[in-house]
Motif scaffolding. Structure first.
Motif, PDB file in Angstrom:
ATOM      1  N   MET A 265      -5.414 -24.776 -73.172  1.00 27.73           N
ATOM      2  CA  MET A 265      -5.633 -24.162 -73.307  1.00 27.73           C
ATOM      3  C   MET A 265      -7.082 -23.415 -74.587  1.00 27.73           C
ATOM      4  N   ARG A 266      -6.995 -24.149 -75.764  1.00 29.06           N
ATOM      5  CA  ARG A 266      -7.842 -24.443 -77.075  1.00 29.06           C
ATOM      6  C   ARG A 266      -9.353 -25.001 -75.844  1.00 29.06           C
TER       7      ARG A 266
ATOM      8  N   GLU B 143       3.742 -16.506 -72.188  1.00 25.65           N
ATOM      9  CA  GLU B 143       2.999 -17.148 -73.281  1.00 25.65           C
ATOM     10  C   GLU B 143       1.476 -17.340 -72.333  1.00 25.65           C
ATOM     11  N   LEU B 144       1.878 -18.011 -71.766  1.00 26.46           N
ATOM     12  CA  LEU B 144       0.737 -18.664 -71.317  1.00 26.46           C
ATOM     13  C   LEU B 144      -0.416 -17.368 -70.490  1.00 26.46           C
TER      14      LEU B 144
ATOM     15  N   ARG C 296       4.196 -29.270 -73.599  1.00 23.79           N
ATOM     16  CA  ARG C 296       3.693 -27.938 -74.246  1.00 23.79           C
ATOM     17  C   ARG C 296       2.379 -28.007 -74.641  1.00 23.79           C
ATOM     18  N   GLU C 297       2.486 -28.986 -75.446  1.00 22.47           N
ATOM     19  CA  GLU C 297       1.134 -29.864 -75.913  1.00 22.47           C
ATOM     20  C   GLU C 297      -0.218 -29.544 -75.666  1.00 22.47           C
TER      21      GLU C 297
ATOM     22  N   ASP D 225      -1.473 -25.946 -74.645  1.00 22.89           N
ATOM     23  CA  ASP D 225      -1.823 -24.853 -75.221  1.00 22.89           C
ATOM     24  C   ASP D 225      -3.194 -25.911 -76.012  1.00 22.89           C
ATOM     25  N   GLU D 226      -3.724 -27.301 -75.654  1.00 22.35           N
ATOM     26  CA  GLU D 226      -4.595 -27.942 -75.844  1.00 22.35           C
ATOM     27  C   GLU D 226      -5.676 -27.338 -74.841  1.00 22.35           C
TER      28      GLU D 226
ATOM     29  N   SER E 262      -1.865 -15.865 -73.664  1.00 26.00           N
ATOM     30  CA  SER E 262      -2.356 -16.231 -74.609  1.00 26.00           C
ATOM     31  C   SER E 262      -3.990 -16.421 -73.476  1.00 26.00           C
TER      32      SER E 262
ATOM     33  N   ARG F 118       7.666 -19.116 -70.997  1.00 25.78           N
ATOM     34  CA  ARG F 118       6.605 -19.876 -71.281  1.00 25.78           C
ATOM     35  C   ARG F 118       5.531 -19.194 -70.449  1.00 25.78           C
TER      36      ARG F 118
END
Length: 266
Positions: A102-103, A200-201, A95-96, A99-100, A204, A197
């Motif tokens: 995506m950021r 969520e992706l 997940r980390e 998310d990284e 985002s 999940r």
């Protein structure tokens, strides 16, 4: 078909597109059993989802992903792993890490937009199309609506639901209850965690804008009670359930071969 080597970040994006289309699975609490769902779209591309215990295996379609392999999802650790049989490598996507990525994508798109503000409008538009950053981010308003229509897909009857983004129809999903298909609901507790999940992706990506919005946003599907027999994207591809099985599956299908080497996402 020639092999096109892609980094895991690109393969995961293509894989999630197909998986989201095959998502929307209900969850329950009955006895665990193996399951395999086989989907085919109207362009002839096939995809399979296999479930055993807390692990889901999703075949990567070479025509879409440019690679031969599969993806594993472990519901106990919330980890996706891309396995490339051609290169004999695997890439864990926690997940980390996701998310990284995506950021990083959001920051990159924002920087590009700022740099292009000084360009003439026609040049800026051309670059946005070439780089795939024309999609602006927004706070996505996602909802579903039961159309009240029922119809037959193969041997089964399903209920139609519209998926709406900002009040506009995005796709139509025809779902049937899992017990009507003879499937154990316990496997879909695992699938439900995966689909949450993926949702969520995709959400985002829509809110961030840029290329991820255009690539993943079209397949954004929130949870709908039932198992999809057919998913029709607006002005796009229709995917149908072509077969299902509850036969026992080999545990070897749900692990990475010991000889495969780990590869970083970037």
């Amino acid at each position: 078909m020639p092999h096109h080597c892609q980094r895991p970040a690109s393969r995961i994006r293509h894989a999630l597109l197909g998986l989201a289309t095959c998502g929307l699975l209900a969850v329950g609490s009955s006895a665990q059993a193996d399951a395999m769902l086989h989907y085919v779209d109207d362009e002839g591309l096939e995809s399979q989802i296999l479930v055993r215990g807390e692990i889901v295996r999703m075949e990567l379609n070479e025509a879409i992903s440019g690679t031969s392999g599969y993806m594993l999802f472990d519901a106990t650790t919330d980890t996706l792993t891309v396995v490339d049989d051609s290169e004999q490598t695997f890439t864990p996507l926690t997940r980390e890490v996701m998310d990284e990525q995506m950021r990083a994508m959001t920051d990159m798109v924002s920087d590009l937009r700022r740099q292009m503000e000084q360009l003439p409008p026609e040049v800026r538009q051309q670059l946005e199309e070439q780089l795939g950053i024309g999609e602006e981010g927004f706070d996505a308003d996602i909802s579903t609506r039961d159309t009240g229509e029922q119809r037959e897909v193969g041997d089964f009857v399903c209920d139609e639901h519209e998926v709406l983004i900002g009040g506009e129809p995005q796709s139509i999903v025809c779902v049937a209850e899992s017990d009507s298909l003879g499937l154990s609901e316990a496997d879909f507790q695992t699938l439900g965690a995966l689909m949450d999940r993926l949702y969520e992706l995709s959400l985002s990506a829509l809110e961030a804008g840029g290329p991820m919005a255009s690539q993943m946003g079209a397949s954004l599907l929130p949870r709908v009670d039932g198992i999809p027999l057919e998913v029709s994207e607006r002005d796009g591809v229709t995917t149908r359930l072509a077969g299902l099985s509850t036969d026992e599956l080999s545990s070897d299908l749900f692990r990475v071969p010991d000889s495969y080497a780990e590869q970083d996402l970037f």
